[in-house]
Scaffold this motif. Structure first.
Motif, PDB file in Angstrom:
ATOM      1  N   UNK A  18       8.651  -4.920  10.357  1.00 50.61           N
ATOM      2  CA  UNK A  18       9.187  -5.648   9.214  1.00 50.61           C
ATOM      3  C   UNK A  18       8.180  -6.555   8.531  1.00 50.61           C
ATOM      4  N   UNK A  88       8.070 -11.498  16.554  1.00 56.64           N
ATOM      5  CA  UNK A  88       7.661 -10.778  17.770  1.00 56.64           C
ATOM      6  C   UNK A  88       6.285 -11.214  18.232  1.00 56.64           C
ATOM      7  N   UNK A 140      11.515 -13.646  10.881  1.00 52.24           N
ATOM      8  CA  UNK A 140      12.050 -12.343  11.286  1.00 52.24           C
ATOM      9  C   UNK A 140      12.798 -11.725  10.118  1.00 52.24           C
ATOM     10  N   UNK A 141      12.066 -11.120   9.191  1.00 53.96           N
ATOM     11  CA  UNK A 141      10.604 -11.015   9.120  1.00 53.96           C
ATOM     12  C   UNK A 141      10.027 -12.204   8.372  1.00 53.96           C
ATOM     13  N   UNK A 209      16.300 -17.257  13.429  1.00 51.55           N
ATOM     14  CA  UNK A 209      15.370 -16.120  13.480  1.00 51.55           C
ATOM     15  C   UNK A 209      13.920 -16.463  13.130  1.00 51.55           C
ATOM     16  N   UNK A 210      13.623 -17.707  12.744  1.00 55.55           N
ATOM     17  CA  UNK A 210      12.209 -18.094  12.562  1.00 55.55           C
ATOM     18  C   UNK A 210      11.604 -18.614  13.871  1.00 55.55           C
TER      19      UNK A 210
END
Lengths: 258, 579
Positions: A18, A88, A140-141, A209-210
Motif C-alpha cells: 500500500x 509494517x 497504514x498506508x 492505524x498510524x
C-alpha cells in the motif's frame, strides 16, 4: 540541489504494497518525482531495476522471511539513508501480533500445516529490529501529503519534518465532536497523526492505524476506557491491533504495576 | 539443464516470481513463487470483534482494499443477519467501481502496456505516448477520488462498516462524480479500442474453466450470492469450498486451488467469458465487436477484458448516481444484536473472485477463511507458463521464454500481497533425476509403464527395463499389455505413473531425464505415444504427480540390441531402482 540526482530505491517486504501504491497514487506529481531523482529500483513501477549504491532507500513491509532479513541488510549496506515506510516497516504491521515464537508456530501450523516451506519464515518484525533506520514515515498506508513533504525536503537536502502530535490535534482543527467523550472506543489520543483525523471526521472512532504516537499517555487512556465500561481484555486487544511490537515494553511494565 | 528465473517480477503488486526449468527439449517445471512471508491474517482476527475484523482484513491488500472490505462486511452481515437497504448497496457498488477503475487503469496502462509497446516502464513510455500516459493517470486518480469520497481514503478507508456507512457523501460530491465520468468517455472508448486490438501473442492458448460471482439480477456486476463456473455449474456462497478446495504447496505462502481437480481462472477475463452476453449499451456493443475465440483460451486477453470493464464502469457511474439521488434520504447504520452466526461474502476484486467466510461466537470471531483471486489463479498461471515455455522451446524460440512468462504472470494482474514478486528459467543437473526418482519412490510406489519396440534398437529400452523390474519384484507393465480396462486395476488414485521410453531430448546418448508428464502432454514434439489414452482416464492431480523417464537413444533402427550407451543407462536405472 545542483549536480547529480539523488539515487533512490523503493523496496517492498511483506505487507499489502500500500505504501508503494500510495507513491503511485501521487498521479499528478509522479512525472516530476521520476524527473527529480534517479529511481534505481521500484519493482511495482518499472522493469529496469538495478541494485546499486543508493542515497535513499525507502523500505515498506515487515520482515517475515529469512530471505527478507538478508535483502534488508544488503539494502542497508548500499544506502546512505534508510527510511521505514508505513505501518509494517515502522512497527511490524498487524502481522506482528504473534511475537511469542511458540504461539506464532501454532498459528503458522493452523494455516500451512506440516508442509516444509521452501522459503523459511520468521516472526514478523519491523525493519529496525534488524537494521538502523534513519527516518520513519508511518501510516497504514502512508499519507500522500506526508510523503510528498518528506520527499521534497530530502531532494532539497533539508531534514524531514517530524510529526509528534496525535490524531486529536487534526480532529480539533476539524471541529469534530469528541467521540471518546461520547463513550466510543477512540484511539485518537494515542495514535500518530497523518491521516488528518479521517475516521472521526466520518463519525467513526480512530482504530490506531498510524501506530503509537511518541509520548502517548497509554496508562491514562486505559483507565479512562475502563471507567467507560470496557473490559481490560477488550482494551488490550484493541490497543494491540495496529501497535505492532512497539507497545510490548509498555505492557510488561503496566502489567507489573497494575 | 537450464533455469530461467525472474526472481522479482516487476510491475506487479507485491513481491513474487516465476521459475521455469528446462531439461534438454522439455520444460520440466514451472513454479509461481510468492516471496512474501506469511502474515497469518486469518489467525490474527480470531478473538476480535466483527468490527475489528472488517478494519483489519482489508489490510491484506492495498489495491483490493475496497473488495476486501466489501467481502468482509457482506460475510459479517450474512453471519449476523443484517439486512442493508437498497441504497447502501448502490453506494457500495459506486465505491467498488472506483476500485475497478483505479486498479484496471493502473494495470492496463502502467503495468501491462509497456510490454506490448517495448518500454521498461510507463514513465519511459511517456516520451512517445505522453497523452495516453497523462490521461490514464487522471483516470486512475478519478477512481481513487471515488474511493476517497465514499470510503474516506484512497487506501484502507474505514467509512464502510457493517450495516452501512459512517458518513454519506453529499449530493454535490455525487454529482461531481457523474459529470467527471461523462467527461472521460472519449478516452474510455480509446482505451477499449487500444487494448482490444493489441497484437497479443498466440502462445499460450488452451481451454480452461472460468469462475466468477453470479450477480443477483440479469445484468453484469461485481458481486452476488452464487458462483458461476463456465461449465454452467452454480455454487451457493456458503458452499464455496466446492469450488476452492485449497491446498498448501511448499513454494508459496498462498494456498493453491482447483475445481473438480482442474485449474481454473478468475478475473476480468473470467467475468467477460461468463457474463459478457449481459453487457449492455456501448460495453455490450464493444463486446460483440471484439469478443472472439482467443478470449476463451488466451490469458493475455485479460488486458482486453479489463479495458472492456473500464467502459462498463464508466457507463454505470452516471446511472448509479441518478439512482442514488432519486432516493432522497440517507440511511442510518443498521444495528444488530446477533452474537452468533456463520456467513460468507462473495465479491469480484479487480483480479477476480474474492471470498471471506467467518464464524462468530459470543460476539467474537471464532473462525476465518479468506480466499484471494491470485491464490486461485496460481495453478493456471503455472499451467499456462508450462504450455508457453514448452511451445516456445519446441519452436526453437527459447530466448523468448523469459519475457513470455513475465507477460503471462502480469496479464493475470496478480496481487501478491493478497495471495501473500519474478520469472526464473533454470536448467537441471545431469544427475538431478536420481534424487527426484528416489523422492517419488519414497512418497508412493509408482507404476512403471514401458513403451517401445525391442526390435527397433534403442527403442527397446522401455520394454527391456520393464522385464528387469518385474524380475526385481517392482510393479511394472508394458504399454502393449495395457488397455483402458485393466489399467485401473493396476493403480489407485494416489499412485503416480512413470512411463519409460526412448526420448530424443537433444542430449548425449544414454542421458536420462525425468520430465513431468504434463510437460510431455503440452509438447508437440514430446507428446508422442502416450497422450490420448491416459489423459482421458486419469485425473489432473494424478497426471501432475506422474513422470516420463526418458533415455536418449543413439539409434533407432531395425536391430535386436541396445547401443552400449543405452545399456549403461539401463544398468544405472536398475541400480538406482533396486535400492
Amino acid at each position: 540541489m545542483k549536480g547529480k540526482k539523488l539515487k533512490i530505491g523503493i523496496y517492498e517486504l511483506t505487507g499489502c504494497a500500500g505504501d508503494a501504491l500510495m507513491i503511485l497514487n501521487c498521479e499528478k506529481e509522479l512525472p516530476a518525482i521520476f524527473q527529480a531523482v534517479d529511481i534505481q529500483s521500484f519493482l511495482m513501477a518499472k522493469s529496469d531495476n538495478i541494485d546499486d549504491e543508493l542515497d535513499v532507500a525507502l523500505v515498506e513491509g515487515s520482515v517475515t522471511t529469512e530471505k527478507e532479513v538478508e535483502e534488508l541488510k544488503d539494502i542497508r549496506k548500499r544506502s546512505k539513508i534508510v527510511v521505514a515506510l508505513g505501518l509494517c516497516a515502522t512497527v511490524g504491521g498487524i502481522q506482528a501480533r504473534f511475537q511469542d515464537p511458540q504461539k506464532w508456530q501454532e498459528n503458522f501450523r493452523q494455516v500451512y500445516g506440516e508442509t516444509k516451506m521452501e522459503l523459511p519464515a520468521v516472526v514478523s518484525k519491523p525493519i529496525d529490529a534488524y537494521i538502523k533506520v534513519d527516518f520513519y514515515l508511518p501510516g497504514c498506508p502512508i499519507s500522500k501529503e506526508q510523503f510528498l513533504n518528506f520527499f521534497t525536503r530530502v531532494v532539497k537536502g533539508a531534514p524531514p519534518e517530524s510529526y509528534p502530535q496525535p490524531v486529536c490535534v487534526s480532529c480539533k482543527y476539524k471541529e469534530n465532536d469528541c467521540l471518546l467523550k461520547n463513550g466510543l472506543f477512540c484511539l485518537g489520543p494515542l495514535t500518530a497523526d497523518g491521516c488528518g483525523a479521517v475516521c472521526p471526521s466520518h463519525n467513526l472512532p480512530c482504530v490506531g492505524c498510524w501506530g503509537p504516537v511518541q509520548g502517548g499517555n497509554w496508562t491514562s487512556e486505559f483507565y479512562l476506557l475502563q471507567d467507560k465500561g470496557f473490559s481490560r481484555e477488550f482494551i488490550k486487544k484493541k490497543m494491540a491491533n495496529f501497535a505492532g511490537t512497539k507497545l510490548s515494553e509498555f505492557w510488561k511494565q503496566f502489567d507489573r504495576r497494575d | 539443464m537450464k533455469k530461467i528465473t525472474i526472481d522479482h517480477l516487476p510491475r506487479v503488486e507485491g513481491n513474487g516470481g516465476i521459475t521455469a526449468i528446462i531439461d534438454g527439449q522439455a520444460v520440466s517445471e514451472v513454479k509461481f513463487y510468492i516471496n512474501e512471508g506469511p502474515r497469518l491474517i486469518e489467525r490474527l482476527v480470531i478473538g476480535r470483534t466483527p468490527e475489528e475484523d472488517v478494519s483489519l482484513t482489508p489490510r491484506i491488500c492495498a489495491i483490493c482494499t475496497v473488495s476486501h472490505k466489501l467481502a468482509a462486511v457482506r460475510a459479517m452481515e450474512n453471519a449476523l443477519n443484517v439486512q442493508v437497504p437498497h441504497q447502501t448497496n448502490l453506494l457500495r457498488e459506486l465505491m467498488h467501481m472506483g476500485e475497478m477503475i483505479e486498479s484496471h487503469s493502473l494495470h492496463v496502462y502502467y503495468l501491462a502496456l509497456p510490454d506490448y509497446l517495448g518500454f521498461p516502464n510507463a514513465i519511459a513510455m511517456a516520451s512517445k505516448h505522453e497523452f495516453e500516459v497523462k490521461i490514464a493517470l487522471e483516470m486512475k486518480n478519478f477512481g481513487n477520488h471515488i474511493m476517497k469520497v465514499i470510503n474516506g481514503r484512497f487506501v484502507h478507508g474505514e467509512n464502510t462498516v457493517i450495516g452501512g456507512f459512517g458518513k454519506w457523501p453529499s449530493r454535490e460530491e455525487l454529482l461531481w462524480i457523474k459529470s467527471r465520468a461523462i467527461q472521460f468517455m472519449p478516452f474510455v472508448y480509446k482505451t477499449v479500442n487500444l487494448f482490444c486490438t493489441l497484437n497479443y501473442p498466440d502462445i499460450p492458448e488452451a481451454e480452461t474453466q472460468y469462475a466468477c460471482c453470479l450477480p443477483p439480477h440479469e445484468k453484469y456486476g461485481f458481486w452476488g450470492d452464487e458462483i458461476l463456473v463456465s461449465n454452467g455449474d452454480r455454487i451457493f456462497r456458503e458452499d464455496y469450498r466446492q469450488l476452492t478446495n485449497e491446498f498448501v504447496v511448499p513454494h508459496s505462502y498462498a494456498r493453491h486451488s482447483r475445481y473438480q481437480d482442474k485449474p481454473y481462472s478468475v478475473g476480468a477475463l473470467a467475468r467477460v467469458n461468463n457474463l459478457g452476453e449481459r453487457l449492455e449499451g456501448e460495453a455490450g456493443r464493444m463486446f460483440r465487436k471484439y469478443f472472439n475465440d482467443h478470449w476463451k483460451k488466451n490469458p493475455l486477453y485479460n488486458n482486453a477484458a479489463q479495458a472492456l470493464e473500464i467502459l462498463y464502469c464508466f457507463e454505470r457511474l452516471p446511472q448509479l448516481v441518478d439512482e442514488l439521488l432519486e432516493i432522497d434520504n440517507t440511511p442510518e447504520i443498521v444495528s444488530y444484536q446477533t452474537q452468533e452466526g456463520q456467513g460468507t461474502g462473495l465479491v469480484e476484486a479487480p483480479r477476480g473472485l474474492l471470498i471471506h467466510h467467518y464464524r462468530v461466537e459470543q460476539g467474537l470471531v471464532k473462525g476465518a477463511d479468506i480466499i484471494t483471486p491470485t491464490a486461485q489463479n496460481a495453478e493456471d498461471i503455472e499451467r499456462y507458463g508450462m504450455i508457453a515455455a514448452q511451445t516456445l522451446l519446441d519452436r526453437g524460440e527459447e530466448e523468448k521464454i523469459r519475457d513470455r512468462l513475465d507477460i503471462i504472470v502480469r496479464a493475470y494482474d496478480p496481487c501478491i500481497s493478497c495471495s501473500v514478486h519474478l520469472a526464473e528459467v533454470k536448467t537441471v543437473e545431469e544427475t538431478a533425476w536420481e534424487n527426484q526418482l528416489a523422492e517419488i519412490k519414497r512418497q508412493a510406489s509408482p507404476l512403471f509403464i514401458g513403451i517401445g519396440n525391442i526390435t527397433q534398437g534403442d527403442d527397446g529400452i522401455g520394454p527391456t527395463l520393464i522385464t528387469k523390474l518385474k524380475e526385481l519384484g517392482i510393479k511394472a507393465v508394458c504399454s502393449s499389455e495395457l488397455d483402458t480396462q485393466n489399467i485401473k486395476s493396476l493403480v489407485n488414485s494416489d499412485q503416480p505413473f512413470i512411463f519409460v521410453d526412448a526420448l530424443d531430448a537433444g542430449k548425449k546418448p544414454g542421458a536420462i531425464s525425468l520430465i513431468p508428464l504434463l510437460a510431455v502432454l503440452y509438447s508437440s514434439s514430446l507428446s508422442h505415444r502416450l497422450a490420448p489414452f491416459i489423459q482421458n482416464e486419469f485425473s489432473y492431480s494424478q497426471l501432475k504427480k506422474s513422470y516420463l523417464l526418458g533415455i536418449q537413444p543413439r539409434s533407432i533402427t531395425k536391430q535386436q540390441h541396445l547401443s552400449p550407451e543405452v545399456s549403461q543407462a539401463l544398468q544405472r536405472l536398475i541400480d538406482q531402482l533396486e535400492n
